[in-house]
Design an enzyme around this catalytic site. Structure first.
Site, PDB file in Angstrom:
ATOM      1  N   ASP A  82      -2.254  -1.550   7.044  1.00  0.00           N
ATOM      2  CA  ASP A  82      -1.021  -1.968   6.392  1.00  0.00           C
ATOM      3  C   ASP A  82      -0.695  -0.866   5.391  1.00  0.00           C
ATOM      4  O   ASP A  82      -1.561  -0.070   5.005  1.00  0.00           O
ATOM      5  CB  ASP A  82      -1.170  -3.329   5.710  1.00  0.00           C
ATOM      6  CG  ASP A  82       0.204  -3.944   5.387  1.00  0.00           C
ATOM      7  OD1 ASP A  82       1.227  -3.213   5.458  1.00  0.00           O
ATOM      8  OD2 ASP A  82       0.262  -5.136   5.054  1.00  0.00           O
TER       9      ASP A  82
HETATM   10  C1  BGC Z   1       3.789  -5.116   4.739  1.00  0.00           C
HETATM   11  C2  BGC Z   1       3.814  -4.936   6.235  1.00  0.00           C
HETATM   12  C3  BGC Z   1       4.873  -3.944   6.613  1.00  0.00           C
HETATM   13  C4  BGC Z   1       4.608  -2.644   5.884  1.00  0.00           C
HETATM   14  C5  BGC Z   1       5.623  -1.572   6.176  1.00  0.00           C
HETATM   15  C6  BGC Z   1       3.740  -3.825   3.972  1.00  0.00           C
HETATM   16  O1  BGC Z   1       4.046  -4.041   2.643  1.00  0.00           O
HETATM   17  O2  BGC Z   1       2.707  -5.945   4.364  1.00  0.00           O
HETATM   18  O3  BGC Z   1       4.058  -6.160   6.873  1.00  0.00           O
HETATM   19  O4  BGC Z   1       4.927  -3.778   7.990  1.00  0.00           O
HETATM   20  O5  BGC Z   1       4.655  -2.882   4.492  1.00  0.00           O
HETATM   21  O6  BGC Z   1       6.847  -1.882   5.610  1.00  0.00           O
END
Ligand code: BGC
Length: 747
Positions: free
Chosen positions: A230
């Site tokens: 993530d």
């Molecule tokens: C989130 C993800 C997301 C990623 C990219 C993170 O803050 O938890 O779900 O895909 O950011 O935006």
């Protein structure tokens, strides 16, 4: 052309390290010398968020217009994998037009607490629903050559302290509730990528947990794609990479690439692990390059129409006393509530879509109506709970006047945008006080009042007994306004059902008292009893149960039959008849339980569902399969899944609390034989198929061949074998015990 992509063996150490972290916010690095192009991955999950200028993962900067489909809280309520798959496919088409290789979704985390700020992005409190619908979304996306990213792996069930908190979960709930949906999606749909979550699980960061990322995900489930972090989830990349983390996102400014190179040079990291990760990135690039070209421009109208269809299928009719709904086309309606004019249609954070278009319920109701449609905002979206101000009173008075002059008042209530977002959790499940006060005033003026709710996570409904009709319209995406009008006027007959229990009070929720934890730990103290499993086990009253949802027609269920197939699965059949006046769709749910079990079991667990569309008077036989493997519990002794032998209860139901037909089916158990040891209890020995009868006989002859005192046997059951021999007066020697153990283990 695809063959031109090299393998890790063709790259230098530095190139491999650089390839396994992002170039910027959304793209992987290219290696020009070796002909490796960069690819783009971007959010997800209910539409495309492709940023063109400033980049962030919190939905702050703008993005290219894209169709905003209903977020999972809505779409999941359709209980329809075929529909979810079509939405996934449409998102993939938009991604392909924008040259995006991977869409960051679906998110299938379990809604453990209604307070989780991100529940709007997740499907359900139930792992079976999450798994089936998650797999459908992956299939849809990947059918167009666009990769999915199954997230957030794993046990990321809250936003509070999400980048550090340890989800402390026992093995059974971890496997049976929190990992089970992921397992299903991986096995059934093989997502190209899995995104590991920010949090720790039982003390270990997901991004550096070899058990999670390698033993479970790859060795047990057969995942052969790429694990991406993530955004910002990497704690220690040198530890993470050999654990199974292949790609760090976003860019780390070269810092962690240098750490990898140094670790290999100093012998702290096996270069083979880096090769494996780099090869997985290269494989992803290869897959991405095989994507068939889709030329723009985007078919905005067709996708908006799909968004409207999906939103219509996501709306749950919670209550409809006196058939207040559907509205007559010529009825005089007072539309009340700012949300009718300013829709809340998605949550905040990384999933924020810049919609191609935006319907409002007010316009769409007016478009369908042949009567008078008045409007009063009733409250402002920024006023919060200041229900006593002059401005609030004036708004309320205006709404009351509109309601008094109408045949029906349709009141749009919901959560303010600021309440539901990635990054933090909600503090309560209450609607704002000014909205509740408004509703009371409107109800006093017009008893024929319909409440339409806009919310991503469930809200308390203290008015449920007083309002004749309640429509749970979730967050429905850009076409939600039109879909809401369709349902209110009966153009669409509602068929969605709750994938999450609506409790009476937050305090009744199983995680209450264990959410969101403290000092870096959150204990999943409720164990297996998540969502309806808890409310049913405790026999608690709820506002609306899991699986509930009404229709403008009625359905009758016939007798259920269940038979074991040659594969060992259970085929359940039931005839369903549309007994009402209009065509409709029913979601038939099959719950199982094993009343006599050696392990703790919830009273019922959803194991199959199917939706069936029926004309008035039509009957169809619905046949669903409960997979044998879904009956298994996680056995902490063997560290494996076990299907227990026994008579399983099969409940065919219209909701978790509206069981329409029951039957039972005898299932053969998995052969599981625990070795006998000195630690085995008398009870375990008695239950042993070979030694058990022998011991019983021996005990009977010890008491003179007569009947054993079962009370005494019960008392002895917990006695470890090894200690019997030491116990005065029992008459059992060490040799006898050793002999028994040897006999049992040899059999
Ligand atoms: C989130 C993800 C997301 C990623 C990219 C993170 O803050 O938890 O779900 O895909 O950011 O935006």
């Amino acid at each position: 052309m695809t063959d031109a992509i090299p393998t890790a063996a063709d790259l230098t150490l530095g190139e491999k390290a650089s390839l396994t972290s992002g170039a910027d916010f959304w793209t992987t690095k290219s290696v020009e010398r070796a002909g490796v192009p960069s690819i783009m991955m971007t959010d997800g999950p209910h539409g495309l968020r492709k940023q063109t200028e400033a980049a962030d993962h919190l939905g702050l900067a703008g993005s290219t217009p894209a169709t905003c489909f209903p977020p999972a809280a809505g779409l999941g309520s359709s209980f329809d994998p075929e529909l979810v798959e079509r939405v996934g496919e449409a998102i993939a088409v938009e991604a392909a037009i924008e040259n995006v290789a991977v869409v960051l979704g679906p998110g299938i985390n379990i809604k453990r607490s209604p307070l989780c700020g991100r529940n709007f992005e997740y499907f359900s409190e139930d792992p079976f629903v999450s798994g089936v619908l998650g797999a459908a979304m992956v299939r849809g996306l990947q059918s167009r050559g666009v990769g999915a990213s199954l997230k957030h792996f794993a046990a990321n069930n809250q936003e509070h302290d999400r980048m550090r908190v340890s989800a402390d979960v026992d093995p059974r709930p971890l496997r049976e509730i929190y990992l089970r949906g992921f397992e299903r999606v991986v096995e059934d749909a093989q997502p190209w990528t899995v995104m590991c979550s920010y949090n720790r699980i039982n003390g270990v960061f997901a991004s550096e947990d070899p058990w999670l990322l390698t033993s479970v995900l790859r060795d047990e489930w057969g995942f052969d794609g790429l694990v991406v972090s993530d955004w910002g989830a990497v704690n220690d990349r040198v530890a993470g990479l050999p654990a199974g983390l292949d790609l760090e996102m976003p860019a780390s400014g070269g810092l962690t690439d240098a750490q990898l190179v140094a670790a290999v040079r100093e012998g702290r990291l096996d270069e083979a692990a880096l090769d494996t990760a780099a090869d997985r990135v290269l494989d992803l690039v290869r897959k991405a390059r095989r994507r068939p070209v889709v030329e723009g421009p985007l078919g905005v109208d067709a996708h908006h129409a799909l968004a409207r269809e999906a939103a219509g299928r996501s709306i749950v009719l919670l209550k409809n006393d006196g058939a207040v709904l559907p509205l007559a086309r010529d009825a005089r309606i007072a539309v009340i509530g700012e949300f009718a004019r300013t829709p809340r249609y998605q949550g905040a954070g990384s999933s924020l879509i810049n919609p191609t278009r935006l319907d409002t319920a007010l316009d769409e109701l007016r478009a369908l109506s042949r009567g008078e449609v008045s409007f009063a905002p009733g409250f402002t979206l920024d006023a919060g709970t200041a229900e006593d101000t002059d401005a609030a009173t004036a708004l309320r008075d205006e709404a009351v006047a509109a309601a008094s002059a109408a045949d029906v008042a349709v009141v749009f209530l919901g959560l303010p945008t600021a309440d539901e977002s990635e990054g933090f959790d909600r503090e309560s499940i209450d609607l704002p006080g000014d909205q509740l006060a408004l509703l009371d005033a409107v109800l006093a003026a017009n008893a024929r009042t319909v409440v339409v709710l806009s919310n991503g996570g469930v809200v308390a409904l203290p008015f449920a007994d007083r309002v004749p009709a309640i429509v749970e319209a979730w967050l429905l995406g850009q076409a939600g306004g039109g879909a809401t009008a369709d349902v209110l006027y009966g153009v669409v007959n509602p068929s969605a059902k709750l994938t999450e229990t609506i409790p009476l009070r937050l305090e009744d929720n199983p995680s209450y008292g264990n959410f969101p934890g403290e000092f870096g730990h959150v204990r999943y103290g409720e164990g297996l009893l998540v969502g309806y499993r808890w409310y049913d086990a405790k026999d608690l009253e709820v506002a609306f149960p899991f699986g509930h949802g009404l229709s403008y027609t009625t359905f009758a269920y016939g007798e259920a039959s269940a038979a074991v197939t040659v594969d060992g699965d259970i085929e359940v059949a039931v005839a369903v008849t549309n007994t009402g006046p209009v065509a409709g769709r029913e979601v038939v749910q099959v719950y199982t339980s094993l009343p006599v079990s050696s392990v703790q079991r919830p009273p019922r667990e959803l194991k199959a569902f199917a939706s069936v569309a029926l004309e008035p008077g039509e009957t169809r036989e619905v046949v669903v399969t409960v997979r044998r493997k879904d009956l298994a519990y996680w056995d902490i002794r063997t560290g494996g899944w076990v299907v227990e032998r026994g008579a399983y209860a099969i409940e065919v139901a219209a909701s978790s609390r509206d069981v329409r037909a029951t039957t039972t089916v005898d299932i053969e158990g998995d052969p599981i034989r625990m070795p006998l040891t000195l630690d085995s209890s008398v009870g375990e020995v008695l239950a042993h198929p070979v030694v058990g009868p022998f011991v019983r006989q021996a005990m009977e002859s010890m008491v003179g061949g007569g009947q054993l005192d079962e009370g005494l046997v019960k008392m002895m059951e917990s006695f470890p074998l090894g200690r019997l021999a030491r116990f005065p007066g029992v008459g059992v020697t060490s040799e006898m015990v050793e002999g028994l153990i040897a006999m049992g283990n040899a059999s």
